[in-house]
Design an enzyme around this catalytic site. Sequence first.
Site, PDB file in Angstrom:
ATOM      1  N   PRO A 131      -1.673  15.891 -42.684  1.00  0.00           N
ATOM      2  CA  PRO A 131      -1.197  14.510 -42.622  1.00  0.00           C
ATOM      3  C   PRO A 131       0.252  14.368 -43.101  1.00  0.00           C
ATOM      4  O   PRO A 131       1.058  13.671 -42.467  1.00  0.00           O
ATOM      5  CB  PRO A 131      -2.162  13.753 -43.553  1.00  0.00           C
ATOM      6  CG  PRO A 131      -3.396  14.582 -43.563  1.00  0.00           C
ATOM      7  CD  PRO A 131      -2.909  15.998 -43.494  1.00  0.00           C
ATOM      8  N   TYR A 132       0.588  15.047 -44.180  1.00  0.00           N
ATOM      9  CA  TYR A 132       1.952  15.004 -44.707  1.00  0.00           C
ATOM     10  C   TYR A 132       2.937  15.592 -43.688  1.00  0.00           C
ATOM     11  O   TYR A 132       3.964  15.001 -43.379  1.00  0.00           O
ATOM     12  CB  TYR A 132       2.025  15.783 -46.020  1.00  0.00           C
ATOM     13  CG  TYR A 132       3.398  15.796 -46.663  1.00  0.00           C
ATOM     14  CD1 TYR A 132       3.896  14.664 -47.301  1.00  0.00           C
ATOM     15  CD2 TYR A 132       4.187  16.941 -46.638  1.00  0.00           C
ATOM     16  CE1 TYR A 132       5.154  14.671 -47.902  1.00  0.00           C
ATOM     17  CE2 TYR A 132       5.442  16.965 -47.230  1.00  0.00           C
ATOM     18  CZ  TYR A 132       5.918  15.827 -47.857  1.00  0.00           C
ATOM     19  OH  TYR A 132       7.162  15.835 -48.432  1.00  0.00           O
ATOM     20  N   SER A 133       2.592  16.757 -43.149  1.00  0.00           N
ATOM     21  CA  SER A 133       3.472  17.418 -42.189  1.00  0.00           C
ATOM     22  C   SER A 133       3.686  16.541 -40.959  1.00  0.00           C
ATOM     23  O   SER A 133       4.816  16.378 -40.472  1.00  0.00           O
ATOM     24  CB  SER A 133       2.883  18.771 -41.778  1.00  0.00           C
ATOM     25  OG  SER A 133       2.732  19.625 -42.898  1.00  0.00           O
ATOM     26  N   SER A 135       3.357  13.296 -40.727  1.00  0.00           N
ATOM     27  CA  SER A 135       4.113  12.084 -41.065  1.00  0.00           C
ATOM     28  C   SER A 135       5.604  12.379 -41.161  1.00  0.00           C
ATOM     29  O   SER A 135       6.443  11.573 -40.723  1.00  0.00           O
ATOM     30  CB  SER A 135       3.602  11.474 -42.381  1.00  0.00           C
ATOM     31  OG  SER A 135       3.998  12.250 -43.508  1.00  0.00           O
TER      32      SER A 135
END
Length: 225
Positions: A131-133, A135
Amino acid sequence: MHVRTALVTGGASGLGAATAQLLRDEGLKVITLDLKGADVSADVTDEEALRRVAEDIGHVDILVNSAGVVGPNRPLLETTVEQWRRVLDVNVLGTVNTMRVFVPGMCERGWGRVVNFASMAGKDGNPNLAPYSASKGAVIALTKSVGKELATSGVLVNVITPAVFATPMNDSTSPDVLAHITGLIPMRRIGRPEEVAELVAFLASDRVSFSTGAVYDISGGRATY
């Protein structure tokens, strides 16, 4: 001489706080925005709250979008929709919201600088941080789009992609993940917040004039494209 005003989201700690300090040292008026511990308390996912902030603080010449969350540190197949929404809300829509609120004034005045924070994860994709990557990949593409849209407005929009830095945000990252991503850095160390602040200060100034929609790596040699 007109003293420029900078708004730094996520300015209470980490890279945002280091950036705010350096910009103050360079003579700018700096307003930090964060959930707590900043000059202004607001949530970047709440557009109405941001509009109220805009009314209170007046014009903003420089917008630094440093607010962000890491999200779940686990394989994609173990993540939930709610976790994804939270990360995308803060990291992507939070950046969109602040730009929609503060950039129109910059366009009216014919000068502005926006510096968005992405991550090397948005280029490479870090395992167990999908999810971080994702985003941060979105923030890179967002910056490229808006940079083109505003290219003749006097407002420059650029994005930085740090590798691992010594910040509170990484305190919750598991040691094995931290070791993995530090091991990817040819300089064999993590970055210092003031090193990012120097790059942001350049991108927030008149010293940059022919660069917009661009991606600036600060990765100790990790970035290869």
